[in-house]
Design an enzyme around this catalytic site. Structure first.
Site, PDB file in Angstrom:
ATOM      1  N   ASP A  14       0.821  -1.274  -0.143  1.00 44.36           N
ATOM      2  CA  ASP A  14      -0.032  -0.042  -0.015  1.00 44.36           C
ATOM      3  C   ASP A  14       0.759   1.266  -0.202  1.00 44.36           C
ATOM      4  OD1 ASP A  14      -1.980   1.827   0.478  1.00 44.36           O
ATOM      5  OD2 ASP A  14      -3.368   0.483   1.639  1.00 44.36           O
ATOM      6  N   HIS A 205      -7.901  -1.295   8.765  1.00 42.17           N
ATOM      7  CA  HIS A 205      -6.839  -0.685   7.999  1.00 42.17           C
ATOM      8  C   HIS A 205      -7.276   0.580   7.582  1.00 42.17           C
ATOM      9  CE1 HIS A 205      -4.707  -1.512   3.732  1.00 42.17           C
ATOM     10  NE2 HIS A 205      -5.170  -0.324   3.498  1.00 42.17           N
ATOM     11  N   CYS A 238      -4.363   4.790  -2.846  1.00 38.52           N
ATOM     12  CA  CYS A 238      -4.675   4.123  -3.795  1.00 38.52           C
ATOM     13  C   CYS A 238      -5.148   5.040  -4.927  1.00 38.52           C
ATOM     14  CB  CYS A 238      -5.816   3.225  -3.532  1.00 38.52           C
ATOM     15  SG  CYS A 238      -6.836   2.344  -4.797  1.00 38.52           S
ATOM     16  N   ASN A 247      -1.704   5.319   4.723  1.00 31.99           N
ATOM     17  CA  ASN A 247      -2.209   4.503   6.063  1.00 31.99           C
ATOM     18  C   ASN A 247      -1.862   5.374   7.261  1.00 31.99           C
ATOM     19  OD1 ASN A 247      -1.412   2.219   3.579  1.00 31.99           O
ATOM     20  ND2 ASN A 247      -2.950   1.245   4.949  1.00 31.99           N
TER      21      ASN A 247
HETATM   22  P1  HMG Z   1      -9.697  -6.080 -16.150  1.00 32.06           P
HETATM   23  O1  HMG Z   1      -9.346  -5.106 -17.093  1.00 32.06           O
HETATM   24  O2  HMG Z   1     -11.193  -6.266 -15.860  1.00 32.06           O
HETATM   25  O3  HMG Z   1      -9.336  -7.531 -16.132  1.00 32.06           O
HETATM   26  O4  HMG Z   1      -9.052  -5.910 -14.850  1.00 32.06           O
HETATM   27  P2  HMG Z   1      -8.996  -8.565 -17.503  1.00 32.06           P
HETATM   28  O5  HMG Z   1      -9.349  -9.909 -16.962  1.00 32.06           O
HETATM   29  O6  HMG Z   1     -10.033  -8.238 -18.631  1.00 32.06           O
HETATM   30  O7  HMG Z   1      -7.702  -8.587 -17.823  1.00 32.06           O
HETATM   31  C1  HMG Z   1      -7.257  -7.314 -18.416  1.00 32.06           C
HETATM   32  C2  HMG Z   1      -5.563  -7.207 -18.840  1.00 32.06           C
HETATM   33  O8  HMG Z   1      -4.978  -7.379 -17.429  1.00 32.06           O
HETATM   34  C3  HMG Z   1      -5.283  -8.341 -19.327  1.00 32.06           C
HETATM   35  O9  HMG Z   1      -3.930  -7.920 -19.997  1.00 32.06           O
HETATM   36  C4  HMG Z   1      -4.766  -9.564 -18.351  1.00 32.06           C
HETATM   37  O10 HMG Z   1      -3.710 -10.344 -18.872  1.00 32.06           O
HETATM   38  C5  HMG Z   1      -4.443  -8.524 -17.208  1.00 32.06           C
HETATM   39  P3  HMG Z   1      -3.832  -7.533 -21.511  1.00 32.06           P
HETATM   40  O11 HMG Z   1      -4.649  -8.627 -22.289  1.00 32.06           O
HETATM   41  O12 HMG Z   1      -4.751  -6.067 -21.625  1.00 32.06           O
HETATM   42  O13 HMG Z   1      -2.449  -7.128 -21.852  1.00 32.06           O
HETATM   43  N1  HMG Z   1      -4.370  -9.081 -15.863  1.00 32.06           N
HETATM   44  C6  HMG Z   1      -3.514  -9.324 -14.964  1.00 32.06           C
HETATM   45  N2  HMG Z   1      -1.970  -9.044 -15.217  1.00 32.06           N
HETATM   46  C7  HMG Z   1      -1.253  -9.335 -14.114  1.00 32.06           C
HETATM   47  N3  HMG Z   1      -1.877  -9.824 -12.894  1.00 32.06           N
HETATM   48  C8  HMG Z   1      -3.108 -10.196 -12.922  1.00 32.06           C
HETATM   49  C9  HMG Z   1      -4.189  -9.916 -14.044  1.00 32.06           C
HETATM   50  N4  HMG Z   1      -5.445 -10.203 -13.971  1.00 32.06           N
HETATM   51  C10 HMG Z   1      -5.508  -9.695 -15.374  1.00 32.06           C
HETATM   52  N5  HMG Z   1      -3.729 -10.754 -11.815  1.00 32.06           N
HETATM   53  C11 HMG Z   1      -8.064  -6.391 -12.696  1.00 32.06           C
HETATM   54  C12 HMG Z   1      -9.280  -6.343 -13.434  1.00 32.06           C
HETATM   55  C13 HMG Z   1      -8.726  -6.788 -11.371  1.00 32.06           C
HETATM   56  C14 HMG Z   1      -7.056  -7.255 -12.922  1.00 32.06           C
HETATM   57  C15 HMG Z   1      -7.458  -5.103 -12.494  1.00 32.06           C
HETATM   58  O14 HMG Z   1      -8.583  -4.100 -12.538  1.00 32.06           O
HETATM   59  C16 HMG Z   1      -6.441  -4.727 -11.539  1.00 32.06           C
HETATM   60  O15 HMG Z   1      -5.448  -5.283 -11.613  1.00 32.06           O
HETATM   61  N6  HMG Z   1      -6.820  -4.122 -10.485  1.00 32.06           N
HETATM   62  C17 HMG Z   1      -5.871  -3.802  -9.372  1.00 32.06           C
HETATM   63  C18 HMG Z   1      -6.514  -2.479  -8.640  1.00 32.06           C
HETATM   64  C19 HMG Z   1      -5.311  -2.416  -7.655  1.00 32.06           C
HETATM   65  O16 HMG Z   1      -4.242  -3.253  -7.482  1.00 32.06           O
HETATM   66  N7  HMG Z   1      -5.614  -1.687  -6.634  1.00 32.06           N
HETATM   67  C20 HMG Z   1      -4.931  -1.301  -5.362  1.00 32.06           C
HETATM   68  C21 HMG Z   1      -5.005  -2.254  -4.252  1.00 32.06           C
HETATM   69  S1  HMG Z   1      -6.701  -2.564  -3.567  1.00 32.06           S
HETATM   70  C22 HMG Z   1      -6.312  -1.170  -2.060  1.00 32.06           C
HETATM   71  O17 HMG Z   1      -5.252  -0.321  -2.185  1.00 32.06           O
HETATM   72  C23 HMG Z   1      -7.127  -1.055  -1.089  1.00 32.06           C
HETATM   73  C24 HMG Z   1      -6.643  -1.861   0.256  1.00 32.06           C
HETATM   74  O18 HMG Z   1      -5.386  -1.041   0.489  1.00 32.06           O
HETATM   75  C25 HMG Z   1      -7.634  -1.634   1.304  1.00 32.06           C
HETATM   76  C26 HMG Z   1      -7.987  -0.209   1.403  1.00 32.06           C
HETATM   77  O19 HMG Z   1      -6.967   0.605   1.615  1.00 32.06           O
HETATM   78  O20 HMG Z   1      -9.370   0.126   1.351  1.00 32.06           O
HETATM   79  C27 HMG Z   1      -6.511  -3.214  -0.003  1.00 32.06           C
HETATM   80 MG    MG Z   2      -5.100   0.553   1.753  1.00 27.28          MG
END
Ligand code: HMG
Ligand code: MG
Length: 304
Positions: A14, A205, A238, A247
């Site tokens: 994060d 969190h 984020c 955080n």
């Molecule tokens: P999408 O576009 O709906 O997914 O994204 P998709 O399945 O259609 O795939 C699109 C592209 O992403 C494809 O590649 C996939 O291969 C690739 P392309 O063909 O375009 O080259 N892909 C991946 N690549 C690597 N690893 C993977 C993966 N999955 C698909 N696992 C998806 C959906 C969820 C993947 C996208 O929206 C994403 O990665 N989101 C992540 C967002 C994120 O990390 N946010 C920050 C973390 S959460 C947070 O901070 C909150 C937290 O701290 C708690 C709080 O504070 O509230 C936890």
């Molecule tokens: Mg967070």
């Protein structure tokens, strides 16, 4: 209130995921080493997410492999789907976290699907993790407010928490993603959630955007929650949560807990050094009030 609090260190995940300056894999590994040496034995070290979504987390496999030789610590990583789970496991992940949201707006912005669709995505991850003996943590974002949908009802959080718990998550981490919560609201939310998930299986969190995180943590501890997510230096944020800052700072949490007579096992000097090192690389000072106060005290002492 429990006097055994567990801190989950968020700095390398994060903490770095929204920084403008990229940090190399070697420096991320060194950051983790410093944090563990400071006494933080559970550290979230990366995310197996789309590189287009979060370029800062590219290299998480190398980071995870690099830290695996550090003994006496548990490393967590985020996985949004089965693809992420497979890659994480290939890099040696032993604990993974899935992440959902309490609001439809944030779910869509962050992981590009509805809450219900995200639960469907997590089902095969949980099934495979169960077969592999891998514990899965479940996050819920926006539990005290959403940048897109506004107020969030405690019952909405409880509904998602119940679903993640029923899927088999061993712990549910409740994210005040944009740091808007206040203590009474935090208590009301935790009470609603603990009707479905025991308070001992919840984590807090809390981002500190409005300076309420410590007060909210204290309120949560009064409700029997004893797991706290925090990040060295108050790093974090984020890209899908406009206006959110970092955080709650690990330094601030450690200072509060130690002041309450709760032993954390964290060496503050070493933690300050870890924060100082990463903040130099990032090119900005830590946000932590405690870090600022202790660093200023040291400067005064050195100038005498
Ligand atoms: P999408 O576009 O709906 O997914 O994204 P998709 O399945 O259609 O795939 C699109 C592209 O992403 C494809 O590649 C996939 O291969 C690739 P392309 O063909 O375009 O080259 N892909 C991946 N690549 C690597 N690893 C993977 C993966 N999955 C698909 N696992 C998806 C959906 C969820 C993947 C996208 O929206 C994403 O990665 N989101 C992540 C967002 C994120 O990390 N946010 C920050 C973390 S959460 C947070 O901070 C909150 C937290 O701290 C708690 C709080 O504070 O509230 C936890
Ligand atoms: Mg967070």
């Amino acid at each position: 209130m429990s006097n055994a609090i567990r801190i989950i260190e968020m700095g390398p995940r994060d903490g770095l995921q929204n920084e403008k300056t990229p940090v190399s894999v070697a420096n991320r590994i060194a950051f983790v080493e410093r944090l563990v040496d400071a006494g933080l034995h559970t550290v979230e070290v990366g995310a197996f997410v789309s590189p287009k979504a979060i370029p800062q987390m590219v290299g998480s496999a190398e980071v995870l492999r690099g830290v695996s030789r550090i003994e006496g610590a548990e490393f967590h990583v985020l996985v949004p789907n089965e693809k992420g789970y497979e890659t994480a496991r290939g890099a040696g992940a032993r604990v993974v976290s899935v992440f959902a949201a309490a609001s439809e707006g944030f779910s869509r912005a962050n992981i590009n699907c509805s809450i219900a669709e995200s639960i469907e995505r997590f089902k095969p991850v949980l099934a495979r993790a169960k077969a592999d003996g891998v514990p899965v943590r479940g996050y819920i974002s926006c539990v005290l407010g959403c940048p897109f949908d506004g107020e969030i009802r405690p019952q909405a959080v409880a509904n998602v928490a119940k679903q993640l718990w029923d899927l088999g998550c061993y712990e549910i981490s409740l994210g005040d993603t944009i740091g808007v919560g206040t203590p009474l609201k935090a208590k009301q939310m935790l009470r609603a959630v603990s009707a479905h998930v025991p308070a001992a299986k919840l984590a807090m969190h809390f981002h500190d955007t409005y300076g309420q995180a410590l007060a909210n943590l204290y309120a949560g501890m009064e409700e029997g929650v004893h797991v706290i997510d925090s990040a060295a230096g108050g790093l974090g944020g984020c890209p899908y949560a406009p206006g959110a800052t970092g955080n709650v700072a690990t330094e601030d949490v450690v200072y509060m807990l130690e002041g309450m007579g709760i032993r954390t096992g964290v060496d503050m000097e070493k933690l300050l050094a870890a924060t100082d090192h990463i903040c130099r690389l990032l090119g900005h000072p830590p946000v932590s009030r405690v870090a600022a106060a202790l660093n200023a005290k040291k400067t005064r002492a050195n100038s005498k």
